[in-house]
Write a protein that holds these residues in place. Structure first.
Motif, PDB file in Angstrom:
ATOM      1  N   TYR A 123      64.620  91.653 -36.237  1.00  0.00           N
ATOM      2  CA  TYR A 123      64.469  92.148 -37.602  1.00  0.00           C
ATOM      3  C   TYR A 123      63.810  91.108 -38.502  1.00  0.00           C
ATOM      4  CZ  TYR A 123      65.142  94.274 -42.023  1.00  0.00           C
ATOM      5  OH  TYR A 123      64.894  94.800 -43.258  1.00  0.00           O
ATOM      6  N   LEU A 124      64.248  89.848 -38.391  1.00  0.00           N
ATOM      7  CA  LEU A 124      63.670  88.803 -39.248  1.00  0.00           C
ATOM      8  C   LEU A 124      62.208  88.541 -38.913  1.00  0.00           C
ATOM      9  CD1 LEU A 124      66.605  86.240 -39.489  1.00  0.00           C
ATOM     10  CD2 LEU A 124      65.796  87.826 -41.236  1.00  0.00           C
ATOM     11  N   CYS A 125      61.855  88.581 -37.633  1.00  0.00           N
ATOM     12  CA  CYS A 125      60.460  88.365 -37.237  1.00  0.00           C
ATOM     13  C   CYS A 125      59.606  89.597 -37.500  1.00  0.00           C
ATOM     14  CB  CYS A 125      60.381  88.008 -35.759  1.00  0.00           C
ATOM     15  SG  CYS A 125      61.061  86.394 -35.390  1.00  0.00           S
ATOM     16  N   GLY A 126      60.229  90.734 -37.600  1.00  0.00           N
ATOM     17  CA  GLY A 126      59.471  91.967 -37.742  1.00  0.00           C
ATOM     18  C   GLY A 126      59.485  92.561 -39.123  1.00  0.00           C
ATOM     19  N   LYS A 127      59.635  91.737 -40.142  1.00  0.00           N
ATOM     20  CA  LYS A 127      59.645  92.279 -41.510  1.00  0.00           C
ATOM     21  C   LYS A 127      58.331  92.957 -41.859  1.00  0.00           C
ATOM     22  CE  LYS A 127      63.322  89.953 -43.727  1.00  0.00           C
ATOM     23  NZ  LYS A 127      63.888  89.740 -44.999  1.00  0.00           N
ATOM     24  N   LYS A 128      57.234  92.498 -41.263  1.00  0.00           N
ATOM     25  CA  LYS A 128      55.945  93.132 -41.529  1.00  0.00           C
ATOM     26  C   LYS A 128      55.572  94.132 -40.447  1.00  0.00           C
ATOM     27  CE  LYS A 128      54.287  89.259 -44.189  1.00  0.00           C
ATOM     28  NZ  LYS A 128      53.325  88.187 -44.325  1.00  0.00           N
ATOM     29  N   SER A 129      56.311  94.128 -39.359  1.00  0.00           N
ATOM     30  CA  SER A 129      56.051  95.050 -38.259  1.00  0.00           C
ATOM     31  C   SER A 129      57.172  96.085 -38.186  1.00  0.00           C
ATOM     32  CB  SER A 129      55.970  94.281 -36.938  1.00  0.00           C
ATOM     33  OG  SER A 129      55.931  95.175 -35.860  1.00  0.00           O
ATOM     34  N   ARG A 130      56.843  97.299 -38.468  1.00  0.00           N
ATOM     35  CA  ARG A 130      57.844  98.370 -38.483  1.00  0.00           C
ATOM     36  C   ARG A 130      58.447  98.595 -37.088  1.00  0.00           C
ATOM     37  NH1 ARG A 130      59.028 102.262 -42.252  1.00  0.00           N
ATOM     38  NH2 ARG A 130      59.853 104.208 -41.435  1.00  0.00           N
ATOM     39  N   LYS A 131      57.656  98.367 -36.034  1.00  0.00           N
ATOM     40  CA  LYS A 131      58.152  98.583 -34.672  1.00  0.00           C
ATOM     41  C   LYS A 131      59.292  97.635 -34.330  1.00  0.00           C
ATOM     42  CE  LYS A 131      53.864 100.401 -32.855  1.00  0.00           C
ATOM     43  NZ  LYS A 131      52.762 100.230 -31.912  1.00  0.00           N
ATOM     44  N   LYS A 132      59.162  96.371 -34.711  1.00  0.00           N
ATOM     45  CA  LYS A 132      60.221  95.403 -34.432  1.00  0.00           C
ATOM     46  C   LYS A 132      61.483  95.735 -35.232  1.00  0.00           C
ATOM     47  CE  LYS A 132      57.271  91.576 -33.098  1.00  0.00           C
ATOM     48  NZ  LYS A 132      56.780  90.248 -33.453  1.00  0.00           N
ATOM     49  N   SER A 133      61.304  96.182 -36.467  1.00  0.00           N
ATOM     50  CA  SER A 133      62.457  96.563 -37.285  1.00  0.00           C
ATOM     51  C   SER A 133      63.173  97.769 -36.691  1.00  0.00           C
ATOM     52  CB  SER A 133      62.016  96.879 -38.711  1.00  0.00           C
ATOM     53  OG  SER A 133      61.479  95.746 -39.331  1.00  0.00           O
TER      54      SER A 133
END
Length: 110
Positions: free
Chosen positions: A51-61
């Protein structure tokens, strides 16, 4: 951050009560509960990192939300009985997935 903190607190508590008899409402063996305790700790940390690494990537969130939801669902069946402090990990996973779904994941722009 909530996921990281509760994962560490749950792991420390799990290590402290390792010698006690653990009971589950579905009569799952103590070994399975111990193994799942380590799995849910690692999963919570991975979901937090995703979640922290994917704040700009919706897929990771979304992956983090799905992981928290799976850990929460399975945690309600695999964690020791309700008077144990360990049961807070599935509750934390539920809270994290709800917060990420409704607060942190941006809604579509009109």
């Amino acid at each position: 951050m909530l996921s990281f903190v509760m994962a560490v607190i749950g792991l420390v508590n799990q290590i402290q009560i390792a010698d006690r008899i653990q009971i589950n409402i579905f009569t799952i063996s103590e070994q399975a509960m111990d193994i799942f305790g380590y799995i849910i700790t690692i999963g919570m940390i991975i979901a937090g990192i995703l979640y922290l690494c994917g704040k700009k990537s919706r897929k990771k969130s979304v992956c983090a939300v799905i992981l928290w939801a799976l850990l929460a669902f399975s945690g309600f069946f695999m964690e020791p009985v309700y008077d144990s402090f360990l049961f807070l990990r599935p509750i934390t996973c539920t809270i994290c997935s709800i917060l990420a779904l409704f607060v942190f994941i941006p809604k579509k722009q009109h």
